[in-house]
Design a protein around this motif. Structure first.
Motif, mmCIF file in Angstrom:
data_model
loop_
_atom_site.group_PDB
_atom_site.id
_atom_site.type_symbol
_atom_site.label_atom_id
_atom_site.label_comp_id
_atom_site.label_asym_id
_atom_site.label_seq_id
_atom_site.Cartn_x
_atom_site.Cartn_y
_atom_site.Cartn_z
ATOM 1 N N GLN A 8 -7.692 -9.289 -2.826
ATOM 2 C CA GLN A 8 -7.849 -8.072 -2.027
ATOM 3 C C GLN A 8 -8.894 -8.326 -0.965
ATOM 4 O O GLN A 8 -9.825 -9.097 -1.159
ATOM 5 N N VAL A 9 -8.710 -7.664 0.156
ATOM 6 C CA VAL A 9 -9.700 -7.699 1.226
ATOM 7 C C VAL A 9 -9.850 -6.290 1.769
ATOM 8 O O VAL A 9 -8.887 -5.524 1.821
ATOM 9 N N ASN A 10 -11.063 -5.948 2.131
ATOM 10 C CA ASN A 10 -11.265 -4.760 2.945
ATOM 11 C C ASN A 10 -12.342 -5.096 3.951
ATOM 12 O O ASN A 10 -13.251 -5.881 3.685
ATOM 13 N N VAL A 11 -12.146 -4.565 5.134
ATOM 14 C CA VAL A 11 -13.100 -4.768 6.218
ATOM 15 C C VAL A 11 -13.578 -3.398 6.675
ATOM 16 O O VAL A 11 -12.874 -2.403 6.540
ATOM 17 N N GLY A 12 -14.781 -3.373 7.191
ATOM 18 C CA GLY A 12 -15.333 -2.126 7.689
ATOM 19 C C GLY A 12 -16.300 -2.390 8.821
ATOM 20 O O GLY A 12 -17.005 -3.405 8.827
ATOM 21 N N VAL A 77 -3.429 -5.436 -10.277
ATOM 22 C CA VAL A 77 -3.639 -4.240 -9.455
ATOM 23 C C VAL A 77 -4.376 -3.193 -10.286
ATOM 24 O O VAL A 77 -5.285 -2.519 -9.800
ATOM 25 N N GLU A 78 -3.992 -3.051 -11.541
ATOM 26 C CA GLU A 78 -4.601 -2.048 -12.416
ATOM 27 C C GLU A 78 -6.097 -2.298 -12.601
ATOM 28 O O GLU A 78 -6.896 -1.356 -12.593
ATOM 29 N N ALA A 79 -6.493 -3.562 -12.771
ATOM 30 C CA ALA A 79 -7.915 -3.891 -12.934
ATOM 31 C C ALA A 79 -8.703 -3.533 -11.676
ATOM 32 O O ALA A 79 -9.794 -2.956 -11.760
ATOM 33 N N LEU A 80 -8.159 -3.862 -10.510
ATOM 34 C CA LEU A 80 -8.828 -3.516 -9.258
ATOM 35 C C LEU A 80 -8.911 -2.008 -9.087
ATOM 36 O O LEU A 80 -9.952 -1.472 -8.699
ATOM 37 N N LYS A 81 -7.848 -1.306 -9.385
ATOM 38 C CA LYS A 81 -7.823 0.151 -9.252
ATOM 39 C C LYS A 81 -8.845 0.802 -10.186
ATOM 40 O O LYS A 81 -9.540 1.742 -9.807
ATOM 41 N N GLU A 82 -8.938 0.286 -11.395
ATOM 42 C CA GLU A 82 -9.909 0.808 -12.368
ATOM 43 C C GLU A 82 -11.329 0.669 -11.826
ATOM 44 O O GLU A 82 -12.120 1.601 -11.870
ATOM 45 N N SER A 137 4.476 -5.126 2.588
ATOM 46 C CA SER A 137 5.479 -6.068 2.098
ATOM 47 C C SER A 137 4.860 -6.816 0.931
ATOM 48 O O SER A 137 3.695 -6.602 0.600
ATOM 49 N N ALA A 138 5.588 -7.713 0.339
ATOM 50 C CA ALA A 138 5.048 -8.527 -0.752
ATOM 51 C C ALA A 138 3.903 -9.413 -0.267
ATOM 52 O O ALA A 138 3.044 -9.806 -1.050
ATOM 53 N N GLU A 139 3.854 -9.709 1.032
ATOM 54 C CA GLU A 139 2.810 -10.572 1.582
ATOM 55 C C GLU A 139 1.503 -9.835 1.850
ATOM 56 O O GLU A 139 0.452 -10.461 1.952
ATOM 57 N N ALA A 140 1.563 -8.523 2.021
ATOM 58 C CA ALA A 140 0.371 -7.710 2.277
ATOM 59 C C ALA A 140 0.717 -6.258 1.968
ATOM 60 O O ALA A 140 1.590 -5.683 2.612
ATOM 61 N N PHE A 141 0.018 -5.697 0.984
ATOM 62 C CA PHE A 141 0.322 -4.330 0.566
ATOM 63 C C PHE A 141 -0.965 -3.595 0.209
ATOM 64 O O PHE A 141 -2.055 -4.174 0.262
ATOM 65 N N THR A 142 -0.834 -2.323 -0.125
ATOM 66 C CA THR A 142 -1.982 -1.496 -0.501
ATOM 67 C C THR A 142 -1.692 -0.828 -1.842
ATOM 68 O O THR A 142 -0.614 -0.996 -2.414
ATOM 69 N N PHE A 143 -2.640 -0.027 -2.306
ATOM 70 C CA PHE A 143 -2.432 0.719 -3.539
ATOM 71 C C PHE A 143 -1.234 1.665 -3.423
ATOM 72 O O PHE A 143 -0.627 2.023 -4.418
ATOM 73 N N ARG A 144 -0.923 2.098 -2.208
ATOM 74 C CA ARG A 144 0.206 3.018 -2.009
ATOM 75 C C ARG A 144 1.539 2.430 -2.441
ATOM 76 O O ARG A 144 2.378 3.126 -2.993
#
Length: 158
Positions: A8-12, A77-82, A137-144
């Protein structure tokens, strides 16, 4: 068969210099939040700068000194969401508008990597770019719209 882990990546874009008074509370809480992530169920790895504590000195866009990056790898995904929404991390997430400008374009992406792979900042930014250009897509997605882990190396897209 290779197993996969979730990158996962997030930028701000910060609202003021990192070493100034506006972001002082954010910076002061980084060690605690990073330790929380490091000990979270399902956590595998996180990107750090040469200092080894966090990634705040990395600039993923050479033209934007105010853009910070956070990149990590999780078992699912579940671990990251938690961690993101059900731990003390949520307290900081709730204050993000104090420290980060609202971004009109995608600023977060997830993708599957072979177990043991550690994404670079450039690779992570490329995934954000894929999401911005082509949508989820499978290459880049979000929690949505999370995508399942690939069933083989050839299906990974990485």
């Amino acid at each position: 068969m290779t197993t996969f882990q979730l990158a996962q990546v997030n930028v701000g874009r910060i609202v003021a210099p990192l070493d100034g008074p506006v972001l002082a509370d954010f910076v002061a809480q980084l060690p605690e939040i990073n330790a929380l992530a490091d000990s979270a169920d399902g956590f595998v790895w996180r990107l750090v700068d040469d200092g080894g504590a966090d990634s705040t000195s990395l600039r993923p866009d050479g033209h934007d000194d105010m853009l910070l990056i956070n990149c990590s790898v999780w078992e699912s995904v579940e671990a990251l969401k938690e961690f993101t929404y059900r731990s003390d991390h949520l307290r900081l997430l709730g204050r993000r508008r104090e420290w980060f400008k609202r971004m009109s374009e995608h600023h977060q992406a997830m993708w599957w990597v072979p177990a043991g792979h550690r994404p670079t900042a450039a690779e992570a930014m490329a995934r954000v770019g894929l999401l911005r250009e082509h949508g989820e897509s499978a290459e880049a997605f979000t929690f949505r719209t999370p995508h399942p882990a690939p069933s083989s190396v050839t299906a990974s897209g990485s």
